[in-house]
Write a protein that holds these residues in place. Structure first.
Motif, PDB file in Angstrom:
ATOM      1  N   UNK A  20       6.202   8.242 -13.287  1.00 50.08           N
ATOM      2  CA  UNK A  20       8.072   8.217 -13.314  1.00 50.08           C
ATOM      3  C   UNK A  20       7.806   9.951 -12.396  1.00 50.08           C
ATOM      4  N   UNK A  21       7.022  10.034 -11.953  1.00 47.19           N
ATOM      5  CA  UNK A  21       7.271  11.357 -11.112  1.00 47.19           C
ATOM      6  C   UNK A  21       7.845  11.375 -10.233  1.00 47.19           C
ATOM      7  N   UNK A  22       9.080  12.766  -9.424  1.00 50.00           N
ATOM      8  CA  UNK A  22       9.948  12.599  -8.868  1.00 50.00           C
ATOM      9  C   UNK A  22       9.721  12.383  -7.775  1.00 50.00           C
ATOM     10  N   UNK A  23       9.923  11.718  -6.387  1.00 48.32           N
ATOM     11  CA  UNK A  23       9.569  11.417  -5.213  1.00 48.32           C
ATOM     12  C   UNK A  23       9.827  12.756  -4.586  1.00 48.32           C
ATOM     13  N   UNK A  24       9.273  13.603  -3.416  1.00 50.89           N
ATOM     14  CA  UNK A  24       9.209  14.611  -2.606  1.00 50.89           C
ATOM     15  C   UNK A  24       9.094  14.692  -1.263  1.00 50.89           C
ATOM     16  N   UNK A  25       8.935  13.865  -0.363  1.00 49.97           N
ATOM     17  CA  UNK A  25       7.295  13.245   0.568  1.00 49.97           C
ATOM     18  C   UNK A  25       7.637  14.571   2.033  1.00 49.97           C
ATOM     19  N   UNK A  26       7.122  14.805   2.630  1.00 48.89           N
ATOM     20  CA  UNK A  26       7.476  16.040   3.635  1.00 48.89           C
ATOM     21  C   UNK A  26       6.849  15.512   4.518  1.00 48.89           C
ATOM     22  N   UNK A  27       6.758  14.304   5.501  1.00 48.37           N
ATOM     23  CA  UNK A  27       6.699  13.742   6.634  1.00 48.37           C
ATOM     24  C   UNK A  27       7.140  12.614   6.936  1.00 48.37           C
TER      25      UNK A  27
ATOM     26  N   UNK B 219       0.743  -1.337   0.596  1.00 51.66           N
ATOM     27  CA  UNK B 219       0.051  -0.144  -0.065  1.00 51.66           C
ATOM     28  C   UNK B 219       1.057   1.469  -0.103  1.00 51.66           C
ATOM     29  N   UNK B 220       1.403   1.689  -0.866  1.00 53.68           N
ATOM     30  CA  UNK B 220       2.061   2.668  -1.229  1.00 53.68           C
ATOM     31  C   UNK B 220       0.970   3.972  -1.912  1.00 53.68           C
ATOM     32  N   UNK B 221       1.301   5.000  -1.337  1.00 58.71           N
ATOM     33  CA  UNK B 221       0.793   6.614  -1.200  1.00 58.71           C
ATOM     34  C   UNK B 221       1.302   7.746  -2.659  1.00 58.71           C
ATOM     35  N   UNK B 222       0.010   8.632  -2.250  1.00 65.07           N
ATOM     36  CA  UNK B 222       0.737   9.990  -2.777  1.00 65.07           C
ATOM     37  C   UNK B 222       1.643  10.807  -2.584  1.00 65.07           C
ATOM     38  N   UNK B 223       1.453  10.258  -0.885  1.00 60.25           N
ATOM     39  CA  UNK B 223       2.394  11.615   0.204  1.00 60.25           C
ATOM     40  C   UNK B 223       3.806  11.415  -0.669  1.00 60.25           C
ATOM     41  N   UNK B 224       4.253   9.952  -0.939  1.00 59.49           N
ATOM     42  CA  UNK B 224       5.629  10.362  -1.183  1.00 59.49           C
ATOM     43  C   UNK B 224       5.510  11.185  -2.717  1.00 59.49           C
ATOM     44  N   UNK B 225       4.699  11.432  -3.389  1.00 59.36           N
ATOM     45  CA  UNK B 225       4.534  13.102  -4.154  1.00 59.36           C
ATOM     46  C   UNK B 225       5.274  13.880  -3.507  1.00 59.36           C
ATOM     47  N   UNK B 226       4.329  14.023  -1.794  1.00 59.55           N
ATOM     48  CA  UNK B 226       5.203  14.936  -1.136  1.00 59.55           C
ATOM     49  C   UNK B 226       4.836  17.007  -2.172  1.00 59.55           C
ATOM     50  N   UNK B 227       5.738  17.480  -2.047  1.00 59.14           N
ATOM     51  CA  UNK B 227       5.960  18.369  -2.445  1.00 59.14           C
ATOM     52  C   UNK B 227       6.208  18.629  -4.219  1.00 59.14           C
TER      53      UNK B 227
END
Ligand code: NAP
Ligand code: G4F
Length: 341
Positions: free
Chosen positions: A141-148, A124-132
């Motif tokens: 393929x969008x780079x990840x930028x987690x915020x928490x 169960x991965x999450x869109x929270x990984x996209x963060x900023x």
């Protein structure tokens, strides 16, 4: 022979919907739960499926327990839905969150690799990984930028999943799911916090305003029932992969309040700004919404909006409940509950 599935996080929102779906497909479902001092099976009872699930003790942090379960039952499919899933709590409990949501996944994958390599695994991965967010809309393929801490832990779990797929040939899928809600959503999440409040308001159980954080934040909200079917589809496909599941629409918290308020007969007028904003019922002049700094986060994910094109093409993903229908479904369920209690 019936297929067997283990679902960790069986007591949560998605656990109940997924178990119901798999039972309808004649799976033997093992529900993995952690013992609590109070009853945590309310959602499974409401779904009417508690008796149909074989419940087994499970703790994400207990490697020996995970090994024993996987070695003994050798399930066809393992859906890892268990997590410390409330983003706000992850700043209060960063170490626990990283251990449970990050290391917990390494434990499960190690156990699968060692004792049951044929078991197919869903993370169960999450869109929270996209963060900023680095791109709008977000795709695989969008780079990840987690915020928490939650986002960071889930990102570790996501890459672990990809790595076990590539290194050891484990059939490990990662579903990057955007926010999905339902009448079974935990009451601490913003949508359900709003619908339980309006249900109390219309049934005269409260006359206090609802306190919330940042109302300008936008989320891509879908219906949980639609998303669990796709978890299963990922594991039925020829090869393991990563998929974004989203609706492709985004709405602000303010918008969600207005929609739910409207269904309940309230027209809301907004006064002030940011941390001093209030929402007033036009008819009565009564303040029903107030912002409170307490509910602001140390670092925000301002906007999420996903592009589910890959899942649409490969898995046949489609949304059956629109945003407005979701708002209505949630508020009607909470009003029914408020009337009963
Ligand atoms: P949820 O309602 O909060 O359920 C989380 C489940 O995990 C509960 O059953 C909880 O058990 C269990 N759990 C927590 N810590 C555990 C531990 N240390 N050991 C064993 N079990 C533990 O979450 P959900 O909304 O169903 O989401 C399911 C999964 O999808 C989560 O991993 C979440 O992070 C992820 N996700 C959710 C969304 C969403 O919008 N809903 C979007 C993307 C990803 P208790 O009942 O005992 O607390
Ligand atoms: O409903 P939320 O708590 O969900 P959030 O943080 O987006 O996380 C959920 O979705 C993720 C997928 O993107 C999952 F991975 C995660 O497990 C969980 O299911 O908050 C949504 C937004 C936030 O930006 C928050 O700051 O609503 C804003 N908000 C404003 N006032 C509030 C409040 N959130 C909560 N919970 N409570 C408030 O009073």
């Amino acid at each position: 022979m019936n297929k067997t599935a283990m679902i960790s996080g069986i007591t949560g929102q998605d656990g109940g919907y997924l178990a119901k779906f798999l039972l309808e497909k004649n799976y033997k479902v093992y529900g993995l739960y952690r013992r609590g001092a109070t009853d945590t099976f309310g959602k499974l009872k409401e779904h009417g499926i508690l008796e149909k699930i074989e419940l087994l003790d499970f703790e994400l942090l207990e490697f020996s327990n995970i090994c024993r379960l996987i070695r003994h039952y050798q399930p066809d499919e393992f859906y890892n839905l268990a997590a410390q899933s409330f983003v706000a709590t992850s700043w209060a409990e960063p170490i626990y969150t990283v251990q449970a949501d990050g290391m917990g996944v390494v434990y499960i994958l190690e156990a699968i690799r060692e004792f049951s390599p044929k078991t197919k695994f869903y993370q169960a991965s999450t869109s929270e990984m996209f963060g900023k967010v680095q791109e709008i809309p977000q795709t695989e393929t969008t780079p990840f930028y987690p915020r928490s801490p939650y986002g960071v832990a889930k990102l570790m779990a996501h890459w672990t999943c990809v790595n076990y797929r590539e290194s050891f040939g484990v059939f490990a899928c990662s579903g990057i799911l955007f926010n999905h809600e339902s009448p079974m959503r935990g009451k601490e999440f913003v949508t359900r916090k709003i619908t339980t409040y309006f249900a109390d308001l219309v049934t005269n159980k409260t006359d206090m305003p609802l306190e919330l954080g940042n109302l300008n934040i936008k989320r891509d909200w879908g219906f949980a029932g639609d998303y669990v079917e796709m978890m299963w589809k990922m594991l039925q496909y020829d090869s393991p992969d990563t998929y974004v599941l989203a609706t492709g629409e985004t709405h602000s918290i303010r918008d969600f309040i207005e929609e739910v308020g409207h269904i309940c007969g309230y027209e809301i007028e907004w006064h002030g700004k940011e941390e001093c904003e209030t929402g007033v019922d036009k008819k009565t002049g009564k303040t029903i919404i107030k912002t409170n700094k307490k509910f602001y986060r140390p670092a925000e994910v301002d906007i999420l909006i996903g592009n589910p094109e890959k899942a649409r093409k490969v898995l046949g993903w489609r949304q059956t409940v629109s945003y407005k229908e979701l708002c209505r479904m949630m508020i009607e369920a909470d009003i029914d509950r408020a009337k009963k209690n």
